[in-house]
Write a protein that holds these residues in place. Structure first.
Motif, PDB file in Angstrom:
ATOM      1  N   SER A  96       0.972  -1.062  -0.131  1.00  0.00           N
ATOM      2  CA  SER A  96      -0.163   0.384   0.029  1.00  0.00           C
ATOM      3  C   SER A  96       0.972   1.665  -0.166  1.00  0.00           C
ATOM      4  O   SER A  96       2.323   1.255   0.001  1.00  0.00           O
ATOM      5  CB  SER A  96      -0.566   0.279   0.777  1.00  0.00           C
ATOM      6  N   VAL A  97       0.441   2.420  -0.403  1.00  0.00           N
ATOM      7  CA  VAL A  97       0.642   4.121  -0.412  1.00  0.00           C
ATOM      8  C   VAL A  97       1.441   3.402   1.150  1.00  0.00           C
ATOM      9  O   VAL A  97       2.138   4.269   1.741  1.00  0.00           O
ATOM     10  CB  VAL A  97      -0.359   5.010  -0.568  1.00  0.00           C
ATOM     11  N   ARG A 131      -4.836   8.762  -0.064  1.00  0.00           N
ATOM     12  CA  ARG A 131      -4.963   7.301  -0.568  1.00  0.00           C
ATOM     13  C   ARG A 131      -3.590   6.492   0.344  1.00  0.00           C
ATOM     14  O   ARG A 131      -3.108   5.621  -0.666  1.00  0.00           O
ATOM     15  CB  ARG A 131      -4.222   7.631  -1.872  1.00  0.00           C
ATOM     16  N   GLN A 132      -4.027   6.590   1.399  1.00  0.00           N
ATOM     17  CA  GLN A 132      -2.594   5.804   2.529  1.00  0.00           C
ATOM     18  C   GLN A 132      -2.949   4.446   1.862  1.00  0.00           C
ATOM     19  O   GLN A 132      -2.698   3.183   1.929  1.00  0.00           O
ATOM     20  CB  GLN A 132      -3.651   5.680   3.791  1.00  0.00           C
ATOM     21  N   GLU A 133      -4.477   3.654   1.418  1.00  0.00           N
ATOM     22  CA  GLU A 133      -4.825   2.564   1.759  1.00  0.00           C
ATOM     23  C   GLU A 133      -4.996   1.197  -0.152  1.00  0.00           C
ATOM     24  O   GLU A 133      -4.682   0.072  -0.393  1.00  0.00           O
ATOM     25  CB  GLU A 133      -6.272   1.911   1.641  1.00  0.00           C
ATOM     26  N   GLU A 134      -4.218   2.240  -1.196  1.00  0.00           N
ATOM     27  CA  GLU A 134      -3.692   2.215  -2.191  1.00  0.00           C
ATOM     28  C   GLU A 134      -3.019   1.558  -2.749  1.00  0.00           C
ATOM     29  O   GLU A 134      -1.949   1.471  -1.907  1.00  0.00           O
ATOM     30  CB  GLU A 134      -4.347   3.564  -3.323  1.00  0.00           C
ATOM     31  N   ALA A 135      -2.839   0.371  -3.579  1.00  0.00           N
ATOM     32  CA  ALA A 135      -2.217  -0.154  -4.111  1.00  0.00           C
ATOM     33  C   ALA A 135      -0.891   0.785  -4.578  1.00  0.00           C
ATOM     34  O   ALA A 135      -1.257   1.611  -5.694  1.00  0.00           O
ATOM     35  CB  ALA A 135      -2.000  -1.534  -4.608  1.00  0.00           C
ATOM     36  N   HIS A 138      -0.577   1.225  -7.932  1.00  0.00           N
ATOM     37  CA  HIS A 138      -1.995   1.766  -9.125  1.00  0.00           C
ATOM     38  C   HIS A 138      -1.603   3.830  -9.278  1.00  0.00           C
ATOM     39  O   HIS A 138      -1.941   4.284  -9.992  1.00  0.00           O
ATOM     40  CB  HIS A 138      -2.878   2.950  -7.888  1.00  0.00           C
ATOM     41  N   LEU A 139       0.287   3.858  -8.809  1.00  0.00           N
ATOM     42  CA  LEU A 139       0.191   5.082  -9.250  1.00  0.00           C
ATOM     43  C   LEU A 139       0.886   5.002  -9.882  1.00  0.00           C
ATOM     44  O   LEU A 139       1.726   4.451 -10.835  1.00  0.00           O
ATOM     45  CB  LEU A 139       1.200   5.865  -8.033  1.00  0.00           C
TER      46      LEU A 139
END
Length: 218
Positions: A96-97, A131-135, A138-139
């Motif tokens: 995660s981020v 965006r803490q929980e995003e993988a 995805h960035l």
């Protein structure tokens, strides 16, 4: 923390990349390592950060000769004093981020630990708020670059080594990143930047021209 290279030379694959470079990077200042493509900017940055050994000369950090540091001493330096914002980002796409910033999680499960308030603040600073929980996968490239910057800010390292930090950024985010690094230096930290970006160089308090054997006050 003062970081210095004294008469440093490095050859890679039988080719001299650095030849007698001497540079002094003072705390509270951004120092730009400048020169044309292939001049050895990144190589010198990696030597200063103990990522690459030198063939001749010395690397001195905080008054201590660290040239001959073994693997354990280098790891302690990286853990306790240094942060890196490199062109390959050093991002773990599957994480995660939040984890990529704090590098800490609970013993069981995937719950991120650390100073979550500071985490939220640095993500806001770098335009990644919420965006803490995003993988991290995805960035975009530019977002991963800012994520690497968020990690450095979160760590509150005494020395930050930066390689072409604005290469993948648009004008607005370029200015934001430059200002963040400038603020980091203003807090008394040592920021060393390998760059050819004129706007980044202009923001640095000093610059060192590879191959010129001289530092130039900005």
């Amino acid at each position: 923390m003062l970081v210095e290279a004294e008469d440093v030379s490095v050859s890679i694959g039988g080719r001299a990349v650095l030849d007698g470079e001497t540079v002094r990077c003072a705390p509270g200042t951004m120092t730009a390592l400048v020169g044309p493509s292939g001049s050895g900017k990144t190589t010198l940055l990696h030597c200063l950060g103990l990522l690459l050994p030198v063939d001749r000369g010395r690397i001195v950090v905080g008054g201590d000769d660290v040239t001959g540091y073994g693997a354990g001493a280098r790891r302690r330096f990286w853990r306790d004093h240094a942060a890196f914002v490199l062109q390959d980002y050093g991002i773990m796409d599957e994480e995660s981020v939040a984890f990529n910033v704090t590098m800490r999680s609970g013993l069981f499960g995937r719950r991120v630990t650390g100073d979550l308030e500071r985490l939220a603040a640095v993500l806001e600073q770098t335009g990644l708020g919420g965006r803490q929980e995003e993988a991290a996968s995805h960035l975009s490239g530019g977002e991963k670059q800012r994520l690497a910057l968020a990690r450095a800010i979160y760590k509150q390292a005494g020395v930050v080594f930066v390689d072409e930090p604005t290469a993948s950024l648009d004008a607005v985010n370029r200015r934001k990143v430059i200002d963040l690094f400038a603020g980091f230096a203003a807090d008394g930290r040592t920021v060393i930047v390998s760059t050819h970006d004129a706007e980044m160089i202009e923001a640095c308090g000093s610059r060192y021209e590879i191959g010129s054997a001289r530092a130039v006050a900005a």
